[in-house]
Design a protein around this motif. Structure first.
Motif, short mmCIF file in Angstrom:
data_model
loop_
_atom_site.label_atom_id
_atom_site.label_comp_id
_atom_site.label_asym_id
_atom_site.label_seq_id
_atom_site.Cartn_x
_atom_site.Cartn_y
_atom_site.Cartn_z
N GLU A 48 0.83 -1.20 0.00
CA GLU A 48 0.00 0.00 0.00
C GLU A 48 0.87 1.26 0.00
OE1 GLU A 48 -3.73 1.94 2.51
OE2 GLU A 48 -2.19 0.80 3.58
N VAL A 49 1.91 1.25 0.82
CA VAL A 49 2.82 2.40 0.89
C VAL A 49 3.58 2.56 -0.42
CG1 VAL A 49 4.88 3.29 2.04
CG2 VAL A 49 3.04 2.29 3.39
N ARG A 50 4.04 1.44 -0.97
CA ARG A 50 4.76 1.51 -2.24
C ARG A 50 3.89 2.12 -3.34
NH1 ARG A 50 7.10 -3.66 -5.72
NH2 ARG A 50 7.09 -2.60 -7.72
N LYS A 51 2.63 1.69 -3.42
CA LYS A 51 1.72 2.24 -4.43
C LYS A 51 1.53 3.74 -4.22
CE LYS A 51 -0.46 0.56 -7.17
NZ LYS A 51 -0.19 0.42 -8.63
N VAL B 21 23.04 4.38 -14.32
CA VAL B 21 21.77 3.67 -14.07
C VAL B 21 21.79 2.35 -14.83
CG1 VAL B 21 19.26 3.69 -14.39
CG2 VAL B 21 20.44 5.79 -13.73
N MET B 22 21.30 1.31 -14.16
CA MET B 22 21.17 0.00 -14.81
C MET B 22 19.76 -0.52 -14.58
SD MET B 22 23.28 -3.56 -14.16
CE MET B 22 24.78 -2.93 -14.93
N LEU B 23 19.16 -1.06 -15.64
CA LEU B 23 17.85 -1.71 -15.55
C LEU B 23 18.06 -3.20 -15.78
CD1 LEU B 23 17.25 1.34 -16.38
CD2 LEU B 23 15.08 0.49 -17.25
N LYS B 24 17.94 -3.96 -14.71
CA LYS B 24 18.10 -5.41 -14.79
C LYS B 24 16.71 -6.04 -14.89
CE LYS B 24 21.17 -7.33 -12.19
NZ LYS B 24 21.87 -7.90 -11.00
N PRO B 25 16.42 -6.73 -15.99
CA PRO B 25 15.06 -7.26 -16.19
C PRO B 25 14.71 -8.35 -15.19
CG PRO B 25 16.56 -8.12 -17.86
CD PRO B 25 17.33 -7.08 -17.09
N LEU B 26 13.47 -8.30 -14.70
CA LEU B 26 12.96 -9.36 -13.83
C LEU B 26 12.53 -10.55 -14.66
CD1 LEU B 26 10.89 -7.18 -11.31
CD2 LEU B 26 13.26 -7.96 -11.14
N ASN B 27 12.17 -10.28 -15.92
CA ASN B 27 11.85 -11.33 -16.89
C ASN B 27 13.02 -11.45 -17.85
OD1 ASN B 27 10.92 -12.92 -19.01
ND2 ASN B 27 8.87 -12.02 -19.01
N LYS B 28 13.66 -12.59 -17.89
CA LYS B 28 14.87 -12.76 -18.68
C LYS B 28 14.65 -12.58 -20.18
CE LYS B 28 17.60 -13.26 -15.28
NZ LYS B 28 18.29 -14.46 -14.89
N GLU B 29 13.39 -12.50 -20.61
CA GLU B 29 13.11 -12.25 -22.02
C GLU B 29 13.31 -10.78 -22.39
OE1 GLU B 29 9.24 -13.68 -22.89
OE2 GLU B 29 9.76 -15.80 -22.58
N ASP B 30 13.30 -9.90 -21.38
CA ASP B 30 13.53 -8.47 -21.63
C ASP B 30 15.02 -8.19 -21.72
OD1 ASP B 30 10.87 -7.64 -21.71
OD2 ASP B 30 10.76 -7.44 -19.53
N ASP B 31 15.36 -7.09 -22.38
CA ASP B 31 16.76 -6.67 -22.48
C ASP B 31 17.21 -5.99 -21.20
OD1 ASP B 31 16.90 -7.59 -25.07
OD2 ASP B 31 16.58 -5.62 -25.99
N GLY C 169 8.22 -2.65 -11.42
CA GLY C 169 7.60 -3.97 -11.46
C GLY C 169 8.12 -4.86 -12.57
N ARG C 170 8.87 -4.27 -13.50
CA ARG C 170 9.40 -5.03 -14.64
C ARG C 170 10.92 -5.14 -14.60
NH1 ARG C 170 7.46 -3.99 -20.91
NH2 ARG C 170 8.90 -5.44 -21.93
N TYR C 171 11.55 -4.15 -13.98
CA TYR C 171 13.00 -4.11 -13.88
C TYR C 171 13.44 -3.83 -12.45
CZ TYR C 171 13.68 -3.86 -18.98
OH TYR C 171 13.72 -4.15 -20.31
#
Length: 346
Positions: free
Chosen positions: A177-180, A273-283, A256-258
């Motif tokens: 709730e706080v995060r949202k 800055v680095m965006l590490k994908p939570l879904n390995k199909e993403d770059d 929620g995605r990275y």
């Protein structure tokens, strides 16, 4: 019993607690105080029993949304206001967060330096932050002390303590709730320019460089002032820190995605800055920021190339490679800034 979050002033508190005052010897109970810990909030057993009475079965979701408060050593405390409204409306919403505009906390975060914004970004990503906390902080000190915002958020219940080592508190956002609430707050900062904000994120995810440049420059024209970004390089790199914090704010909705991280060691240096994908199909995505320096570069294109060269020479992709992301699924972008002008290249 009197309740509140921060003292109004040292002077007033000293006067109230004076030997010659009718009101003295006040006992201040904070979020980490063990005494009376069981008197705050609903316990998990009480919440689940109430849900049974109302025929509600989604206990795990309710726990994710509203559990997380820790008072003293007592864990799994729920906010009564959220639970009462949940039972009434039977819908998962940000009930408690919406009872206040949270303007003070939002202002302190928005006006804070890049280090504060990076810690805030880590919190939104689910990471624990560590810092000194003053649980006796006075209201007028909130804009003066470096860690005042975290003291305020802890006292307000938006942060929970997961450990204390000497004077260092380890803290996380209390619950979903706080995060949202904070994600919505960051989105509101961009106000009427939401179209450009969302457009940039969509272009980034698609890898559409032309649209990334278009939306980012629209954004900068609408929101930046020359004072914000500066027009000349600085020894303290203040303009670069401004742009760094600004882009981090843009990326909040990707949490929620990275896993979004900033200024971390990888390879032979620290990336921006680095965006590490939570879904390995993403770059995987690496962003490096540079301020245009007319003494070193002819134009913004050369500044972009300097940023990209740094990514390669420092081996910033190593963290992504170590996590199993293939080299051909790693995108690298150089951002060049000159006042309101921005050029992104790859």
């Amino acid at each position: 019993v009197m309740t509140g979050i921060t003292k109004i002033s040292i002077a007033s508190c000293e006067a109230l607690e004076s030997l010659f005052s009718d009101l003295n010897n006040l006992k201040v109970i904070t979020m980490t105080s063990k005494k009376y810990a069981s008197c705050f909030g609903f316990t998990e057993a009480e919440v689940f029993a109430a849900m049974d009475e109302f025929g509600m079965t989604n206990k795990e979701e309710v726990k994710r949304w509203y559990d997380g408060f820790t008072i003293g050593d007592l864990k799994d405390i729920y906010n009564p206001w959220s639970i009462i409204n949940l039972l009434d409306e039977r819908s998962l919403k940000t009930y408690w967060a919406n009872t206040s505009s949270n303007e003070l906390a939002g202002s302190l975060i928005r006006l804070g330096d890049v280090n504060l914004k990076m810690q805030f970004e880590e919190l939104l990503s689910g990471v624990t932050i560590s810092c000194k906390i003053d649980e006796e902080i006075v209201f007028h000190q909130l804009g003066q002390k470096r860690n005042a915002v975290w003291s305020l958020l802890l006292a307000s219940g938006y942060l929970k303590v997961v450990g204390i080592r000497d004077d260092i508190y380890e803290m996380q956002l209390t619950n979903y709730e706080v995060r949202k609430m904070f994600e919505n707050m960051v989105s509101d900062w961009f106000g009427e320019d939401t179209v450009n904000y969302n457009g940039f994120l969509k272009a980034l995810l698609r890898g559409d460089l032309e649209e990334m440049n278009e939306y980012m420059n629209r954004f900068s024209l609408a929101m930046f002032s020359s004072f914000d970004g500066g027009t000349h390089p600085s020894k303290e790199a203040a303009p670069e820190r401004f742009y760094h914090g600004f882009v981090l704010g843009l990326l909040v909705d990707l949490a929620g995605r990275y896993k979004v991280t900033s200024n971390r060691e990888s390879g032979l240096g620290r990336y921006d800055v680095m965006l590490k994908p939570l879904n390995k199909e993403d770059d995987g995505i690496i962003l490096e920021f540079k301020i245009y320096n007319p003494k070193k570069e002819v134009d913004l294109e050369e500044t972009v190339q300097a940023a990209l060269k740094q990514i390669e020479e420092k081996g910033y992709e190593q963290e992504l490679l170590d996590s199993g992301i293939k080299k051909n699924h790693i995108r690298k972008y150089g951002f060049a800034f000159e006042g309101k002008k921005i050029l992104i290249g790859k």
